[in-house]
Scaffold this motif. Sequence first.
Motif, PDB file in Angstrom:
ATOM      1  N   VAL A  43      -6.173   9.073  -3.543  1.00  0.00           N
ATOM      2  CA  VAL A  43      -5.486   7.886  -3.045  1.00  0.00           C
ATOM      3  C   VAL A  43      -5.186   8.014  -1.555  1.00  0.00           C
ATOM      4  O   VAL A  43      -5.431   7.093  -0.771  1.00  0.00           O
ATOM      5  CB  VAL A  43      -4.190   7.640  -3.840  1.00  0.00           C
ATOM      6  CG1 VAL A  43      -3.308   6.599  -3.148  1.00  0.00           C
ATOM      7  CG2 VAL A  43      -4.518   7.187  -5.251  1.00  0.00           C
ATOM      8  N   VAL A 101       1.144   4.292  -2.853  1.00  0.00           N
ATOM      9  CA  VAL A 101       0.925   5.709  -2.546  1.00  0.00           C
ATOM     10  C   VAL A 101       2.150   6.538  -2.932  1.00  0.00           C
ATOM     11  O   VAL A 101       2.024   7.632  -3.491  1.00  0.00           O
ATOM     12  CB  VAL A 101       0.605   5.905  -1.049  1.00  0.00           C
ATOM     13  CG1 VAL A 101       0.484   7.396  -0.710  1.00  0.00           C
ATOM     14  CG2 VAL A 101      -0.671   5.177  -0.680  1.00  0.00           C
ATOM     15  N   CYS A 121      -5.970   0.891  -5.354  1.00  0.00           N
ATOM     16  CA  CYS A 121      -5.618   1.337  -4.007  1.00  0.00           C
ATOM     17  C   CYS A 121      -6.408   0.572  -2.953  1.00  0.00           C
ATOM     18  O   CYS A 121      -5.846   0.099  -1.952  1.00  0.00           O
ATOM     19  CB  CYS A 121      -5.881   2.840  -3.892  1.00  0.00           C
ATOM     20  SG  CYS A 121      -5.585   3.518  -2.255  1.00  0.00           S
ATOM     21  N   GLN A 177       0.826  -1.207   0.000  1.00  0.00           N
ATOM     22  CA  GLN A 177       0.000   0.000   0.000  1.00  0.00           C
ATOM     23  C   GLN A 177       0.861   1.258   0.000  1.00  0.00           C
ATOM     24  O   GLN A 177       0.622   2.185  -0.780  1.00  0.00           O
ATOM     25  CB  GLN A 177      -0.914  -0.013   1.225  1.00  0.00           C
ATOM     26  CG  GLN A 177      -1.891   1.154   1.285  1.00  0.00           C
ATOM     27  CD  GLN A 177      -2.652   1.169   2.596  1.00  0.00           C
ATOM     28  OE1 GLN A 177      -2.049   1.052   3.658  1.00  0.00           O
ATOM     29  NE2 GLN A 177      -3.955   1.297   2.542  1.00  0.00           N
ATOM     30  N   CYS A 198      -6.910   5.639   1.414  1.00  0.00           N
ATOM     31  CA  CYS A 198      -6.123   4.852   2.371  1.00  0.00           C
ATOM     32  C   CYS A 198      -6.449   5.235   3.806  1.00  0.00           C
ATOM     33  O   CYS A 198      -6.631   4.369   4.673  1.00  0.00           O
ATOM     34  CB  CYS A 198      -4.628   5.052   2.111  1.00  0.00           C
ATOM     35  SG  CYS A 198      -4.015   4.304   0.585  1.00  0.00           S
TER      36      CYS A 198
END
Length: 202
Positions: free
Chosen positions: A38, A25, A114, A21, A42
């Motif tokens: 994004v 990003v 994502c 992850q 998250c």
Amino acid sequence: MNALLSGFFLGLSLIAAIGAQNAFVLRQGLQRRHVLAVSLACALSDAALVFLGIVGFGTIIGKAPWIAMVMSLFGAAFLAFYACRSFYSALRHEASLNPAETIAPSLKATLLTCLAFTWLNPHVYLDTVVLLGSISANYGAERFHFGAGAITASFVFFFALGYGARLLAPVFANPRAWRVLDLLIGMVMSALAVKLLLGVFA
């Protein structure tokens, strides 16, 4: 305040490690594509997971190990696919690695990718839901303050990572830097996929 700070630093320590992850990003931040969406996706996902842990959902996950197994299989398949994409990107002609010369994925495709990195990772349930949830129980009535601290850490980290990545823009003006980044991302994804599979079949 003690519960808030404890949640903040524990939450920060859990998400600061290099993972699929975070690598995604970082790449979006370097390319300056859909960074707000994004980072927000998250952070909001983490907030939802922390809330589930605080209200006791972690107990359910702990009593249903098959959930982790299923998520591990799906997660490993997704990570392996993305690793192959990263290796392919690294092996292409150098000029095509320039983000200004590539076709940017749509916002929808970017957000789906994502969210897959977040919700198909079984470790996020063990770390965020089970671990944070169990620790928050020690704070009694202040467990929601503890959760607020962990959620704040997620927002701070992901927005700092997404928007702070542009500070590395001079380095990634060199197409070879993108080649190295894609190779590293592919290696990270591959290692995580293998780790998930070993956890299932070991």
